[in-house]
Enzyme design. Structure first.
Site, PDB file in Angstrom:
ATOM      1  N   GLY A   1       0.834  -1.197   0.000  1.00  0.00           N
ATOM      2  CA  GLY A   1       0.000   0.000   0.000  1.00  0.00           C
ATOM      3  C   GLY A   1       0.865   1.242   0.000  1.00  0.00           C
TER       4      GLY A   1
ATOM      5  CB  SER B   1     -15.116  18.479   1.025  1.00  0.00           C
ATOM      6  OG  SER B   1     -14.464  18.864   2.198  1.00  0.00           O
TER       7      SER B   1
ATOM      8  NE  ARG C   1     -16.512  13.858   8.145  1.00  0.00           N
ATOM      9  CZ  ARG C   1     -15.407  13.602   7.471  1.00  0.00           C
ATOM     10  NH1 ARG C   1     -15.005  12.354   7.311  1.00  0.00           N
ATOM     11  NH2 ARG C   1     -14.698  14.576   6.967  1.00  0.00           N
TER      12      ARG C   1
HETATM   13  C1  LIG Z   1     -13.809  11.170  -1.125  1.00  0.00           C
HETATM   14  C2  LIG Z   1     -12.986  11.154   0.130  1.00  0.00           C
HETATM   15  C3  LIG Z   1     -12.525  12.336   0.676  1.00  0.00           C
HETATM   16  C4  LIG Z   1     -11.772  12.330   1.839  1.00  0.00           C
HETATM   17  N1  LIG Z   1     -11.325  13.514   2.368  1.00  0.00           N
HETATM   18  C5  LIG Z   1     -10.578  13.499   3.485  1.00  0.00           C
HETATM   19  C6  LIG Z   1     -10.071  14.707   4.032  1.00  0.00           C
HETATM   20  O1  LIG Z   1     -10.312  15.782   3.516  1.00  0.00           O
HETATM   21  N2  LIG Z   1      -9.326  14.645   5.147  1.00  0.00           N
HETATM   22  C7  LIG Z   1      -9.042  13.453   5.765  1.00  0.00           C
HETATM   23  O2  LIG Z   1      -8.335  13.458   6.778  1.00  0.00           O
HETATM   24  N3  LIG Z   1      -9.472  12.294   5.243  1.00  0.00           N
HETATM   25  C8  LIG Z   1     -10.234  12.288   4.135  1.00  0.00           C
HETATM   26  N4  LIG Z   1     -10.679  11.093   3.622  1.00  0.00           N
HETATM   27  C9  LIG Z   1     -10.201   9.832   4.195  1.00  0.00           C
HETATM   28  C10 LIG Z   1      -8.770   9.572   3.713  1.00  0.00           C
HETATM   29  O3  LIG Z   1      -8.636   9.978   2.385  1.00  0.00           O
HETATM   30  C11 LIG Z   1      -8.375   8.109   3.803  1.00  0.00           C
HETATM   31  O4  LIG Z   1      -8.728   7.576   5.043  1.00  0.00           O
HETATM   32  C12 LIG Z   1      -6.869   7.956   3.633  1.00  0.00           C
HETATM   33  O5  LIG Z   1      -6.427   8.624   2.480  1.00  0.00           O
HETATM   34  C13 LIG Z   1      -6.456   6.503   3.585  1.00  0.00           C
HETATM   35  O6  LIG Z   1      -5.079   6.462   3.332  1.00  0.00           O
HETATM   36  P1  LIG Z   1      -4.292   5.087   3.394  1.00  0.00           P
HETATM   37  O7  LIG Z   1      -2.898   5.383   3.047  1.00  0.00           O
HETATM   38  O8  LIG Z   1      -4.562   4.427   4.704  1.00  0.00           O
HETATM   39  O9  LIG Z   1      -4.995   4.169   2.299  1.00  0.00           O
HETATM   40  P2  LIG Z   1      -5.231   4.380   0.709  1.00  0.00           P
HETATM   41  O10 LIG Z   1      -4.953   5.738   0.241  1.00  0.00           O
HETATM   42  O11 LIG Z   1      -6.577   3.793   0.448  1.00  0.00           O
HETATM   43  O12 LIG Z   1      -4.136   3.473   0.063  1.00  0.00           O
HETATM   44  C14 LIG Z   1      -4.246   2.074   0.046  1.00  0.00           C
HETATM   45  C15 LIG Z   1      -3.074   1.513  -0.700  1.00  0.00           C
HETATM   46  O13 LIG Z   1      -3.071   0.110  -0.525  1.00  0.00           O
HETATM   47  C16 LIG Z   1      -2.911  -0.520  -1.776  1.00  0.00           C
HETATM   48  N5  LIG Z   1      -3.514  -1.844  -1.651  1.00  0.00           N
HETATM   49  C17 LIG Z   1      -4.699  -2.187  -1.105  1.00  0.00           C
HETATM   50  N6  LIG Z   1      -4.863  -3.506  -1.108  1.00  0.00           N
HETATM   51  C18 LIG Z   1      -3.760  -4.021  -1.679  1.00  0.00           C
HETATM   52  C19 LIG Z   1      -3.315  -5.334  -1.963  1.00  0.00           C
HETATM   53  N7  LIG Z   1      -4.026  -6.413  -1.640  1.00  0.00           N
HETATM   54  N8  LIG Z   1      -2.126  -5.487  -2.584  1.00  0.00           N
HETATM   55  C20 LIG Z   1      -1.356  -4.411  -2.912  1.00  0.00           C
HETATM   56  N9  LIG Z   1      -1.719  -3.149  -2.631  1.00  0.00           N
HETATM   57  C21 LIG Z   1      -2.901  -2.969  -2.033  1.00  0.00           C
HETATM   58  C22 LIG Z   1      -3.519   0.407  -2.779  1.00  0.00           C
HETATM   59  O14 LIG Z   1      -2.998   0.152  -4.050  1.00  0.00           O
HETATM   60  C23 LIG Z   1      -3.087   1.758  -2.197  1.00  0.00           C
HETATM   61  O15 LIG Z   1      -1.783   2.034  -2.608  1.00  0.00           O
HETATM   62  C24 LIG Z   1     -11.470  11.106   2.469  1.00  0.00           C
HETATM   63  C25 LIG Z   1     -11.930   9.902   1.931  1.00  0.00           C
HETATM   64  C26 LIG Z   1     -12.710   9.935   0.789  1.00  0.00           C
HETATM   65  C27 LIG Z   1     -13.261   8.645   0.279  1.00  0.00           C
END
Ligand SMILES: Cc1cc2nc3c(=O)[nH]c(=O)nc-3n(C[C@H](O)[C@H](O)[C@H](O)COP(=O)(O)OP(=O)(O)OC[C@H]3O[C@@H](n4cnc5c(N)ncnc54)[C@H](O)[C@@H]3O)c2cc1C
Length: 667
Positions: free
Chosen positions: A41, A285, A338
């Site tokens: 990820g 948002s 929320r």
């Molecule tokens: C529309 C939207 C708007 C948002 N706005 C905000 C905001 O303004 N402020 C805020 O704080 N939060 C916001 N959030 C929440 C926030 O964006 C997410 O919680 C956060 O970005 C998640 O980051 P992450 O790195 O944990 O996961 P992600 O960004 O989801 O990354 C997951 C990674 O894992 C990889 N992956 C998954 N499964 C596998 C697998 N089996 N094998 C290999 N790779 C895999 C993917 O390829 C990716 O690289 C928002 C969410 C949404 C949906």
């Protein structure tokens, strides 16, 4: 029922993290060069972790299923990222951020973790500014802030409505530097299919090259899962289409406990569902609630007239509007958390005041903000006695500068101009507070397997406050994991490279192949999406914004039957040994079909309401969530025992020494 050790350091709250960093073992720079780490990820959490671990000297391999880390779901984040910098001088502090977050999560998160989050929040902003992230600035050049739900200060840093994208570009640049140095080997378009354990420790993964279909073995001394949230178990959500639970679920099946699976965030301001053909929902948002006012008509007949297109919302007088959040929660108004805002919207719509054709929408109205900003702009521009048209024009320009891309997105999808008529919004699945159980070091119950970002359950309790997911993901990746993982790896300095020709890798690879063969052998009656949609409907109707014992029991039964049907009758075209997107989807949906049942089981066992988990049986007379601290002040961590129905519950008691447990109120 075992007791879990969260490993929260002893001592005063504000000293815990410093003390911990001073106490834990380190790996010297020369030894780091002999240690390999897999980071699955590369969103904000994984990208930040990978770049930092590589900078420290470890050999890092990264994996993501997209064609570039830049496409991780993190890119979608719009509104902003919190940090207790107190740039506004409005009384913010680490303690306040900590307090707001614990209260926002309805007293179901750990004090130690949340205080650490607040403590490192300021560093995140400094780090990102140093990377060149273009946060919005005020006229004088200082970084600007806005407000998000559940707080009374302005602590949210933002880059227009594209904060996630800009932060991700920062993390990706940092990763690229390490790729260029040879310290990160990036495996894009690769999906982790299973975790490999050797002597009980996480020592590698089985991955599938999604372009060639080839199965690969990768070993390391530790594995970090930063694979995002599982909101897509509902089929319709604001998450990216590919977001899934596979990596976390595979780890769960190998021994990682899954915590609070039923804690899901339903976001109040999303574009309403338009029909059965849809595969994705769009967020508007939360930042919009800084300026948008939420309302429905006061009278049912007006709501009906609006629904039938006989009355325009702009024609309804102020006295005939019910700004129900301002009415019910005067202190926080439109910026309640929320879960509270979502339930209030559902309450109004269920009572017959919904404003779109299906009756499942409320208004988010910018008319007063446009007028307020327009008058201010006219004043500061020296325009005397401006007429209404001038005020509106100037006001719309200000609103466009703040939220232009969101307004444009709305207009493209709904085909209505939100500058001229209020937006229509409704709650939708958005974020999952549950996830892999981790201790203070972000280690799961499998030694050497870590979880970061939305994939873990760590900091948000039963409801996440807006703009704190980016904060947590980047805190985990830049500032927590790089320290804590060294404590574990200090035992591995003499281990040497982990071979991939062992029986453990043989077995894991065989299991992956067998599973894919089994998926392909379905009778071929229904598509993968057919099952995903059915699962989503059960989840939304019976495990969604309001839950009750009867429906949760029905959900458990229905999901289990659907899963059986899926394995017998799913249709997957193509082959295993080539690019096959149906097969990819099928693997993910198969895991959702297990998680969904555990989710319902978790929601059923938690006989209380807290945050986003609203059990209809447990509510106050005013319809607010009614917690049961005596019996449920714990993290529910589930151990895999075969079928989801057999999962075993372990409890981690939550200790509150610095915050008094109170009924959560935003009045
Ligand atoms: C529309 C939207 C708007 C948002 N706005 C905000 C905001 O303004 N402020 C805020 O704080 N939060 C916001 N959030 C929440 C926030 O964006 C997410 O919680 C956060 O970005 C998640 O980051 P992450 O790195 O944990 O996961 P992600 O960004 O989801 O990354 C997951 C990674 O894992 C990889 N992956 C998954 N499964 C596998 C697998 N089996 N094998 C290999 N790779 C895999 C993917 O390829 C990716 O690289 C928002 C969410 C949404 C949906």
């Amino acid at each position: 029922m075992g007791i879990l050790d969260s490993k929260i350091p002893s001592g005063p709250l504000a000293d815990k993290w410093t003390k911990h960093k001073n106490d834990i073992n380190l790996v010297n720079p020369a030894n780091k060069r002999n240690i390999d780490i897999i980071v699955v990820g590369t969103g904000l959490a994984g990208g930040a972790a990978a770049a930092t671990l590589a900078e420290l000297g470890y050999n890092v391999k990264t994996f993501c299923y997209q064609d570039s880390p830049r496409r991780a779901h993190s890119i979608a984040a719009q509104g902003g990222i919190n940090a207790a910098k107190n740039y506004q001088g409005d009384g913010d502090s680490n303690y306040r951020l900590f307090y707001d977050t614990i209260k926002g999560g309805d007293y179901r998160s750990r004090e130690g973790n949340v205080y650490r989050l607040a403590e490192v929040s300021g560093n995140i902003i400094d780090q990102c500014v140093a990377q060149g992230v273009p946060f919005a600035r005020e006229y004088g050049g200082m970084l600007d802030n806005r407000s998000f739900g559940g707080v009374l200060v302005s602590r949210t840093f933002y880059a227009k409505g594209q904060t996630g994208q800009q932060l991700l570009l920062g993390a990706y640049s940092a990763m690229n530097r390490q790729i260029n140095r040879g310290k990160i080997q990036a495996y894009n378009r690769h999906e982790m299919m299973d975790l490999v354990l050797v002597d009980g420790k996480a020592r590698g993964i089985i991955a599938r090259d999604l372009v060639s279909g080839e199965i690969e073995r990768h070993s390391a001394h530790a594995v970090v899962l930063a694979t995002g949230g599982y909101g897509n178990v509902f089929f319709l959500s604001t998450n990216a289409m590919g977001s899934n639970v596979m990596a976390a679920w595979r780890a769960h099946r190998k021994g990682a406990f899954f915590a609070n699976p039923c804690f899901t965030q339903i976001h109040p301001t999303c574009i309403p569902v338009s029909g059965d053909h849809q595969s994705k929902l769009t967020l508007m948002s939360e930042s919009l609630r800084n300026d948008g006012r939420i309302w429905v008509p006061k009278k049912k007949e007006d709501a009906i007239a609006i629904r039938e297109g006989k009355l325009k919302p702009t024609e309804l007088s102020e006295e005939d509007r019910d700004y129900y959040l301002e009415r019910r929660y005067p202190a926080f108004g439109n910026l309640v958390p929320r879960d509270v805002a979502s339930r209030a919207a559902k309450e109004r719509c269920d009572a017959g005041f919904g404003v779109n054709k299906t009756g499942e929408a409320v208004f988010l109205d910018f008319a007063s903000a446009i007028e307020r900003y327009g008058k201010e702009k006219a004043l500061t521009s020296g325009i005397k006695n401006p007429d209404k048209a001038t005020i509106t024009k100037l006001g719309e320009e200000v609103v466009e500068a703040k939220y232009g891309n969101l307004f444009q997105m709305y207009e493209k999808i709904v085909d209505q101009n939100p500058y001229k008529t209020p937006m229509m919004i409704y709650p939708a699945v958005h974020y999952t507070m549950g996830g892999l159980w981790v201790d203070y070091n972000l280690q799961t119950t499998i030694p050497g397997c870590y979880a970061a970002g939305e994939a873990n359950f760590s900091d948000h309790g039963a409801n996440r406050l807006g703009a704190s997911a980016l904060m947590q993901g980047l805190a985990d990746g830049y500032f927590v994991l790089p320290y804590t993982i060294g404590d574990y790896l200090s035992d591995d300095i003499r281990t040497g490279a982990i071979p991939t020709d062992s029986k453990e890798f043989d077995e894991a690879e065989q299991q992956v192949r067998d599973r894919m063969e089994k998926l392909m052998s379905g009778s071929g009656i229904h598509s993968v999406d057919y099952y995903h949609k059915k699962l989503g409907k059960i989840m939304w109707n019976k495990c969604g914004m309001a839950r009750n014992e009867k429906e949760l029991k029905e959900a458990i039964k229905e999901i289990s039957e659907l899963r059986k049907d899926f394995w017998e009758n799913v249709k997957i075209t193509g082959t295993i040994d080539s690019k096959n997107q149906e097969l990819e989807k099928a693997g993910r949906v198969a895991d959702f079909l297990e998680l969904g049942e555990l989710f319902a089981k978790d929601a059923l066992h938690r006989n209380e309401s807290c945050g986003g988990h609203f059990r209809e049986e447990y509510q106050t007379e005013e319809g607010e969530a009614l917690r049961d601290d005596k019996n449920f002040k714990y993290v529910a961590a589930w151990e895999y025992k075969g079928e989801p129905k057999d999962a075993e519950l372990h409890k981690e008691d939550l200790v509150y020494e610095n915050i008094e447990l109170k009924t959560r109120s935003y009045k």
